[in-house]
Design an enzyme around this catalytic site. Structure first.
Site, mmCIF file in Angstrom:
data_model
loop_
_atom_site.group_PDB
_atom_site.id
_atom_site.type_symbol
_atom_site.label_atom_id
_atom_site.label_comp_id
_atom_site.label_asym_id
_atom_site.label_seq_id
_atom_site.Cartn_x
_atom_site.Cartn_y
_atom_site.Cartn_z
ATOM 1 N N SER A 23 62.724 26.873 24.725
ATOM 2 C CA SER A 23 62.929 27.944 26.031
ATOM 3 C C SER A 23 63.111 29.459 25.418
ATOM 4 O O SER A 23 63.701 29.446 24.341
ATOM 5 C CB SER A 23 63.965 27.675 26.982
ATOM 6 O OG SER A 23 64.443 28.644 27.775
ATOM 7 N N LEU A 24 62.686 30.368 25.853
ATOM 8 C CA LEU A 24 62.504 31.727 25.409
ATOM 9 C C LEU A 24 63.654 32.475 26.338
ATOM 10 O O LEU A 24 63.959 33.481 26.031
ATOM 11 C CB LEU A 24 61.122 32.237 25.558
ATOM 12 C CG LEU A 24 60.037 31.952 24.304
ATOM 13 C CD1 LEU A 24 58.840 32.619 24.801
ATOM 14 C CD2 LEU A 24 60.665 32.176 22.927
ATOM 15 N N THR A 70 63.905 24.219 34.668
ATOM 16 C CA THR A 70 62.428 24.013 34.265
ATOM 17 C C THR A 70 62.083 22.687 33.989
ATOM 18 O O THR A 70 62.762 21.628 34.643
ATOM 19 C CB THR A 70 62.461 24.975 32.626
ATOM 20 O OG1 THR A 70 61.204 24.791 32.600
ATOM 21 C CG2 THR A 70 63.466 24.467 31.732
ATOM 22 N N LYS A 74 62.134 20.606 38.471
ATOM 23 C CA LYS A 74 61.611 21.727 39.432
ATOM 24 C C LYS A 74 61.631 21.069 40.823
ATOM 25 O O LYS A 74 62.112 21.705 42.046
ATOM 26 C CB LYS A 74 60.682 22.523 39.298
ATOM 27 C CG LYS A 74 60.620 23.458 37.972
ATOM 28 C CD LYS A 74 59.645 24.425 38.264
ATOM 29 C CE LYS A 74 59.574 25.026 36.877
ATOM 30 N NZ LYS A 74 58.250 26.004 36.688
ATOM 31 N N GLY A 137 47.764 23.052 40.590
ATOM 32 C CA GLY A 137 49.112 22.416 40.353
ATOM 33 C C GLY A 137 50.292 23.319 40.993
ATOM 34 O O GLY A 137 50.007 24.219 41.724
HETATM 35 P P1 ATR Z 1 52.407 23.552 36.769
HETATM 36 O O1 ATR Z 1 53.629 22.949 37.859
HETATM 37 O O2 ATR Z 1 52.568 24.294 35.453
HETATM 38 O O3 ATR Z 1 51.232 24.209 37.527
HETATM 39 P P2 ATR Z 1 51.326 20.732 37.094
HETATM 40 O O4 ATR Z 1 51.392 20.984 38.672
HETATM 41 O O5 ATR Z 1 50.975 19.811 36.502
HETATM 42 O O6 ATR Z 1 51.748 21.958 36.329
HETATM 43 O O7 ATR Z 1 49.500 21.549 36.969
HETATM 44 C C1 ATR Z 1 48.810 21.569 35.902
HETATM 45 C C2 ATR Z 1 47.451 22.370 36.170
HETATM 46 O O8 ATR Z 1 46.655 22.201 34.967
HETATM 47 C C3 ATR Z 1 46.704 21.442 37.181
HETATM 48 O O9 ATR Z 1 45.529 22.342 37.813
HETATM 49 C C4 ATR Z 1 45.553 20.606 36.206
HETATM 50 O O10 ATR Z 1 44.675 19.972 36.746
HETATM 51 P P3 ATR Z 1 44.343 18.479 37.187
HETATM 52 O O11 ATR Z 1 44.921 18.815 39.029
HETATM 53 O O12 ATR Z 1 43.215 17.881 37.258
HETATM 54 O O13 ATR Z 1 45.564 17.657 36.761
HETATM 55 C C5 ATR Z 1 45.489 21.407 35.182
HETATM 56 N N1 ATR Z 1 45.066 20.927 33.823
HETATM 57 C C6 ATR Z 1 45.771 20.408 33.000
HETATM 58 N N2 ATR Z 1 45.192 19.974 31.832
HETATM 59 C C7 ATR Z 1 43.948 20.140 32.115
HETATM 60 C C8 ATR Z 1 42.637 20.001 31.388
HETATM 61 N N3 ATR Z 1 42.547 19.314 30.263
HETATM 62 N N4 ATR Z 1 41.489 20.524 31.857
HETATM 63 C C9 ATR Z 1 41.248 20.885 32.977
HETATM 64 N N5 ATR Z 1 42.518 21.274 33.943
HETATM 65 C C10 ATR Z 1 43.599 20.845 33.279
#
Ligand code: ATR
Length: 288
Positions: A23-24, A70, A74, A137
């Protein structure tokens, strides 16, 4: 810069995460407290999922004034706090807790941190703009909701898992009455007709955190009238490098991190955060 002297009256704040060593936030929150002459400290607490309830209780026990939440807590944290801000109710996540005489209120600062960063550091006002959003996400939900409230004209949503993009489209319609949304299959993301009227590109996915990650969009879809925002902050992503190479205005996630932190700082202290001091502390820390 003034030094922090821990005394019997020092006010505690910090972050609960698992892991938390990366964490920063301690760097720039402590810099902000020092600069503002506050006898406050910000401490990282490594809290495993099975200890989250007890850790939240400890906020009351130790009269900790504020905590950031974090990964991975969350969502789960909502089980243990007393009051929710409207945005928390809407999104089902909280990343900031304010303790007022033992009453814990949860906030989420993703959306507002993003918007302030875009406007204040990027100098870009999203009102009446056409937006291309990667990701659906948690961050995609928060940021798109904020952009809709800020008055954008249209939104293209593109997510690896198509169903989640459709869920986000429905969410924006249901909660904000916003219908000017197009959902695009991930494999169609480079179709040039999608890009011709775009003003703002936002990556809310984790794509770009690693060197060999896929390319989100081909460089020839970007143009110098656009603004590119990538929430990844651990490195310069290919998207940011493409923008910078072509003289396109851009910001990375470090800016959002600082502005999110600034919102938490204000929720806890009641005063404006010294954003420039926070940014400078991070730049200096990263040089070390
Ligand atoms: P956060 O709370 O940080 O938004 P999250 O809810 O886990 O984290 O969302 C991660 C996002 O990155 C999602 O949109 C995910 O796509 P999926 O819904 O298909 O999982 C996207 N993501 C993560 N890795 C990916 C990859 N290798 N290629 C494309 N999208 C990716």
């Amino acid at each position: 810069m003034k030094k922090i002297q821990i005394t019997g009256e020092t006010t505690l704040t910090g972050v609960f995460g698992w892991p938390v060593k990366h964490s920063l936030s301690p760097v720039f929150q402590n810099a902000a407290f020092r600069h503002s002459g506050f006898n406050w400290v910000y401490i990282p607490f490594e809290v495993s999922p099975e200890n989250l309830g007890r850790a939240i209780e400890a906020i009351r026990v130790f009269s900790i004034k504020g905590i950031n939440i974090t990964i991975p807590h969350k969502k789960e944290v909502l089980r243990y706090i007393d009051i929710f801000d409207d945005e928390v109710k809407l999104l089902g996540v909280a990343n900031t807790i304010v303790n007022t005489n033992g009453i814990l209120k949860g906030y989420t600062t993703d959306g507002i941190g993003f918007l302030r960063s875009l406007k204040e550091e990027g100098g870009f006002d999203p009102e009446h703009k056409n937006v291309f959003l990667f990701g659906a996400g948690g961050s995609g939900f928060a940021i798109s909701g904020t952009l809709v409230r800020a008055g954008i004209s249209s939104l293209i949503i593109c997510n690896r898992t198509h169903e989640k993009a459709i869920m986000l489209k429905n969410h924006l319609k249901e909660h904000f009455g916003f219908e000017n949304t197009e959902v695009v299959q991930f494999h169609d993301r480079n179709r040039s007709s999608l890009w011709k009227d775009i003003d703002l590109v936002v990556n809310t996915t984790s794509v770009g955190m690693k060197d060999d990650d896929i390319i989100l969009t081909e460089e020839n879809n970007l143009n110098e009238d656009m603004f590119v925002y990538d929430i990844v902050y651990n490195r310069k992503t290919n998207l940011i490098k493409s923008a910078a190479r072509n003289g396109i205005r851009c910001l990375d996630g470090l800016s959002m991190l600082i502005f999110q932190g600034a919102v938490s700082f204000t929720l806890w202290t009641g005063i404006d955060a010294p954003v420039d001091v926070m940014r400078k502390s991070l730049i200096e820390y990263r040089k070390m």
